[in-house]
Enzyme design. Sequence first.
Site, PDB file in Angstrom:
ATOM      1  N   ARG A  46     -15.354  -5.554   0.297  1.00 26.09           N
ATOM      2  CA  ARG A  46     -14.620  -5.211   1.524  1.00 26.09           C
ATOM      3  C   ARG A  46     -13.879  -3.875   1.304  1.00 26.09           C
ATOM      4  NH1 ARG A  46      -9.045  -3.874   2.882  1.00 26.09           N
ATOM      5  NH2 ARG A  46      -8.681  -4.523   5.017  1.00 26.09           N
TER       6      ARG A  46
ATOM      7  N   THR B 132       0.875  -1.182   0.000  1.00 23.40           N
ATOM      8  CA  THR B 132       0.000   0.000   0.000  1.00 23.40           C
ATOM      9  C   THR B 132       0.907   1.224   0.000  1.00 23.40           C
ATOM     10  OG1 THR B 132      -1.847  -1.049   1.134  1.00 23.40           O
ATOM     11  CG2 THR B 132      -1.566   1.303   1.550  1.00 23.40           C
TER      12      THR B 132
ATOM     13  N   GLY C 299      -6.428  -3.174   7.730  1.00 26.18           N
ATOM     14  CA  GLY C 299      -7.393  -2.081   7.733  1.00 26.18           C
ATOM     15  C   GLY C 299      -8.459  -2.196   8.802  1.00 26.18           C
TER      16      GLY C 299
ATOM     17  N   GLY D 165     -11.198  -1.226   3.324  1.00 22.44           N
ATOM     18  CA  GLY D 165     -10.317  -1.097   4.482  1.00 22.44           C
ATOM     19  C   GLY D 165     -10.226   0.337   4.965  1.00 22.44           C
ATOM     20  N   ASP D 166      -9.124   0.634   5.624  1.00 20.60           N
ATOM     21  CA  ASP D 166      -8.930   1.955   6.231  1.00 20.60           C
ATOM     22  C   ASP D 166      -8.545   3.038   5.241  1.00 20.60           C
ATOM     23  OD1 ASP D 166      -6.479   0.271   6.058  1.00 20.60           O
ATOM     24  OD2 ASP D 166      -5.516   2.173   6.589  1.00 20.60           O
TER      25      ASP D 166
HETATM   26  N1  ASP Z   1      -4.462  -0.919   4.939  1.00 18.07           N
HETATM   27  C1  ASP Z   1      -4.752  -1.624   3.713  1.00 18.07           C
HETATM   28  C2  ASP Z   1      -6.126  -2.242   3.814  1.00 18.07           C
HETATM   29  O1  ASP Z   1      -6.450  -2.816   4.830  1.00 18.07           O
HETATM   30  C3  ASP Z   1      -3.771  -2.696   3.369  1.00 18.07           C
HETATM   31  C4  ASP Z   1      -2.306  -2.400   3.619  1.00 18.07           C
HETATM   32  O2  ASP Z   1      -1.948  -1.328   4.069  1.00 18.07           O
HETATM   33  O3  ASP Z   1      -1.484  -3.306   3.311  1.00 18.07           O
HETATM   34  O4  ASP Z   1      -6.844  -2.193   2.857  1.00 18.07           O
END
Ligand code: ASP
Length: 304
Positions: A201, A173, A227, A203-204
Site C-alpha cells: 500500500r 507523519t 492518504g 499513500g499520498d
Molecule cells: N498520509 C499518510 C499516509 O496515508 C499518513 C499520515 O499522514 O498519517 O500514508
Amino acid sequence: MVTGSGGSEEAADFCIAIHGGAGDVAQERRAAHAEGCAAAARAGAAILAAGGSALDAVQRAVEVLEDDPRFNAGTGACLTESGALELDASIMRGDDLAAGAVCAMPPFKNPIAVARAVLDDGRHVLYAAEGAARFAVERGFARATPESMITEAVRERWQRGRGGKAMGYAGGTVGAVARDRSGHVASATSTGGTFFKREGRVGDTPVLGAGTYADDRAGAASATGIGEAIMRVCLTKAAIDVLATGAAPLAAACDAVALLEGRGRGSGGLVLVDARGRWGFARSTPTMSWAVMTSGLGEPRSGF
Ligand code: ASP
C-alpha cells in the site's frame, strides 16, 4: 470540522513551517510532539538564516524528525499488517519543479535523503520498493536493520492491534515547507504510512500534488492524514492553486482541508508557505503538531 491552527499575513525573508502529523495524539504527549517540530524548525531555519536553500532546509528538518522516534517516519515509523517497515518520502523544489520520491522502501535511516538523491540524480522521479533500495545502495546509503528502526512503542502497538483492529492513523507523519532568502520554495514529507496497511500500500506522501508540492509561482505545501482521501483531491496541488489566486495562506490551507473533508471523504491537515514567506496550517483531525520559524521571529512558534 476544519480548524485553522495558525497563519501569518506578513511577508518574511525566510520561513520554514513544519508538521508532525495529523491524528489524535494523547494529551500528555502533545507538548513533546510540538517540541519535536520546533527542533526541526530550528535546524531548517539555521540553514535558511545562513543563506542556504529552501530545499536543503526542508530536507534537514525532515531528517531531524525521521531520527526522532516519536514520529511516524524513519526511526519510529509504523508497521504493515505483517510487521514490516515500508517507507514513503518525497521532496520537491519550486524553481524548476524538480522532485524525488521513494515508496514502499525497506528500512533506510533517512528516506528523505534517498528521495533527495533521486531529485539530484534527475533521471526518474519515483522509485518503489527493492528498486528504491537498490538505487539508494548505489548512491552510498546503507540499508538499516528493522531492529534499529522499529521502536518498542511501535512494536507494542502492533502486537496489541494485530488482526487489523487498530488500523488507520499512526499520527506522526512529518513534513516541512520553506521559503528561502532568494525567494525559492520547497516541500518535503516522510512517513511510515497508516497502521496495519497492507503490504505494497502506498499513500499520498510520495505522490507529487497529493502529499507534497512546491512551485515558486505560488508556494509549497505538505499534507498529512488519510492518504487515500488526500490522493483523491490532489490536496497539496489544490492548496497551491488556491494560493495562486492570491488567497492568504491560512485561508488556502482551510479551503484545501475543506475539500479533503468534502469531495475527498477523509480527514487530515496541511502546512503551507507562499512565495512571500507567509505561512498557514489547517487540519480536520483533533491534533496536528506544528512549528514555524521565520526571519522575523527570535524562536520558533509551535503548537498542536
Ligand atoms: N498520509 C499518510 C499516509 O496515508 C499518513 C499520515 O499522514 O498519517 O500514508
